[in-house]
Design a protein around this motif. Structure first.
Motif, mmCIF file in Angstrom:
data_model
loop_
_atom_site.group_PDB
_atom_site.id
_atom_site.type_symbol
_atom_site.label_atom_id
_atom_site.label_comp_id
_atom_site.label_asym_id
_atom_site.label_seq_id
_atom_site.Cartn_x
_atom_site.Cartn_y
_atom_site.Cartn_z
ATOM 1 N N GLN A 95 0.836 -1.199 0.000
ATOM 2 C CA GLN A 95 0.000 0.000 0.000
ATOM 3 C C GLN A 95 0.874 1.254 0.000
ATOM 4 N N ASP A 99 0.771 4.285 -2.604
ATOM 5 C CA ASP A 99 0.580 5.666 -2.154
ATOM 6 C C ASP A 99 1.666 6.588 -2.706
ATOM 7 N N SER A 332 -14.091 2.087 9.575
ATOM 8 C CA SER A 332 -12.719 2.555 9.403
ATOM 9 C C SER A 332 -12.538 4.001 9.846
ATOM 10 N N TRP A 333 -13.634 4.734 10.081
ATOM 11 C CA TRP A 333 -13.497 6.136 10.488
ATOM 12 C C TRP A 333 -14.752 6.581 11.214
ATOM 13 N N TYR A 348 -15.657 0.720 5.678
ATOM 14 C CA TYR A 348 -14.544 0.735 4.734
ATOM 15 C C TYR A 348 -14.974 0.318 3.323
ATOM 16 N N GLY A 372 -13.076 4.428 -2.532
ATOM 17 C CA GLY A 372 -11.808 4.965 -2.040
ATOM 18 C C GLY A 372 -11.957 5.952 -0.911
ATOM 19 N N SER A 374 -11.799 7.608 2.457
ATOM 20 C CA SER A 374 -10.864 7.209 3.519
ATOM 21 C C SER A 374 -11.027 7.988 4.815
ATOM 22 N N SER A 375 -11.592 9.199 4.767
ATOM 23 C CA SER A 375 -11.738 9.970 5.996
ATOM 24 C C SER A 375 -12.884 10.950 5.845
ATOM 25 N N SER A 387 -15.213 14.822 2.956
ATOM 26 C CA SER A 387 -14.609 13.492 2.900
ATOM 27 C C SER A 387 -13.469 13.499 1.897
ATOM 28 N N ASP A 389 -10.919 11.132 -0.662
ATOM 29 C CA ASP A 389 -11.032 9.935 -1.488
ATOM 30 C C ASP A 389 -9.673 9.641 -2.112
ATOM 31 N N TYR A 390 -9.041 8.553 -1.700
ATOM 32 C CA TYR A 390 -7.710 8.255 -2.202
ATOM 33 C C TYR A 390 -7.763 7.714 -3.623
ATOM 34 N N GLN A 391 -8.924 7.207 -4.052
ATOM 35 C CA GLN A 391 -8.995 6.584 -5.366
ATOM 36 C C GLN A 391 -8.962 7.613 -6.495
#
Length: 396
Positions: A95, A99, A332-333, A348, A372, A374-375, A387, A389-391
């Motif tokens: 991961q 990243d 996950s958050w 998640y 994606g 994530s937070s 929010s 989004d890592y995707q």
């Protein structure tokens, strides 16, 4: 047009990929669940492709390429050892590779651009009144900037490894920095001087937190320990041991009397801070970062569970006061609204939802959202929910 044509590099990558993928046929047991190695194959393929096929025109990009290569070598070594922790590490390391690569693709649309690091920026922190922002980098330095002038005030040096975490004290006067070797340094923000160094412990630090009055610094370690230091004389107050895996998240309650710690071993532990005593252990908790918090009235410990539910534990006796119904995907958050009446949860990759804490009813099921996500955070006035989004590398 950005692919390399270096046949030697590709050949070397192919050999490395073959070795990695050959090791990827055995099953991995993570948190009691068998994860077949074919699920790692795609990650490994992408990791090798990221390293070999991308063009690295800048010094920062070349440093990132070297870091990815080192991580891929660590993946190979971890898989070869075939232990619980090493298998889990292989997933985390892959991961990290992804990243790093994604960080090379991000398009920056910003009010200001602050640049001082030679290499990747690993972490950021604002102080309480937003007068300063600090950044920690792979170049082993911390840069401190004064806002809104965007004036760089200090470059803090002394760490021997890349900076992994930074955090301001609640009063904004001190900054704590952690490097990948587990060394901790405390800095005076007013003049940039080093207040104290807590030498490396031979184990990476996964999370840090100041008590509400800044009198205690807590750190959760990969080797399952939690350490508490007194900030008046920097002496070790307690070493807490209860988890069977790394300590990945921790939180003080508002009074600072209690500390909650979470771990991938699926437990959350509640501690009495001054006594260093374990009060309760709660099972089935996700143990992911930002999956535990205390209620505004300090009466309950709010914890996200692997079954997708959220439970409110009475910190006096460990009983469950109430809970939010389970949804697909581990929690996950968690994020609490400023008035303490609403709770935003992320299951998640499955759901983003808003709940009424008092009656446990679902207020809003946000759609559409990306897997994606994530937070999530509330604005200070509670009217906006943001929010990341890592995707697609966006914030909504």
């Amino acid at each position: 047009s950005q692919l390399t044509s270096n046949a030697g590099a590709l050949s070397e990558a192919a050999d490395e990929a073959a070795a990695l993928l050959n090791a990827a046929q055995r099953p991995v047991i993570i948190a009691g669940v068998e994860v077949h190695r074919f699920k790692l194959q795609d990650k490994l393929n992408r990791g090798i492709a990221f390293w070999t096929e991308w063009h690295y025109p800048t010094l920062e990009a070349k440093n990132a390429k070297n870091e990815m290569k080192q991580l891929l070598q660590e993946v190979r070594a971890s898989l070869a050892r075939e232990t619980y922790f090493d298998n889990r590490d292989a997933l985390h390391l892959m991961q990290e590779v992804e990243d790093i690569f994604q960080s090379l693709l991000i398009h920056k649309f910003a009010l200001h651009s602050l640049s001082a690091h030679v290499g990747r920026v690993n972490c950021l922190a604002f102080n309480a009144n937003q007068a300063y922002i600090a950044s920690g980098g792979a170049d082993k330095t911390i840069n401190v900037w004064r806002l809104p002038e965007n004036q760089q005030t200090f470059t803090l040096r002394g760490h021997q490894e890349a900076i992994s975490k930074i955090l301001f004290s609640h009063d904004g006067r001190a900054l704590v920095s952690v490097d990948k070797a587990g060394s901790i340094r405390l800095w005076n923000i007013e003049d940039g001087t080093l207040l104290h160094e807590i030498a490396g412990h031979g184990s990476p630090i996964h999370c840090i937190a100041f008590s509400p009055d800044d009198s205690i610094l807590a750190a959760g370690f990969y080797d399952r320990q939690v350490k508490l230091w007194k900030m008046d004389d920097y002496t070790l107050l307690h070493t807490l041991t209860a988890h069977k895996s790394s300590v990945d998240t921790l939180a003080f309650n508002k009074s600072g009397k209690f500390l909650a710690t979470g771990s991938p071993d699926n437990t959350t532990v509640l501690w009495h801070v001054s006594l260093g005593e374990q009060l309760h252990t709660f099972y089935g908790c996700s143990g992911l970062a930002n999956s535990i918090m205390f209620s505004p009235d300090d009466h309950s410990l709010i914890s996200g569970l692997n079954d997708g539910s959220v439970k409110f534990y009475d910190i006096r006796n460990g009983s469950v006061n109430h809970e939010l119904p389970p949804r697909p995907g581990a929690i996950s958050w968690l994020s609490l609204s400023p008035d303490g009446k609403s709770l935003a949860t992320i299951n998640y990759g499955k759901a983003l939802q808003l709940w009424d804490i008092e009656n446990g009813k679902l207020i809003q099921n946000f759609k559409p959202f990306s897997p994606g996500i994530s937070s999530v955070r509330f604005s200070p006035d509670g009217t906006v929910l943001a929010s990341s989004d890592y995707q697609d590398r966006s914030m909504k």
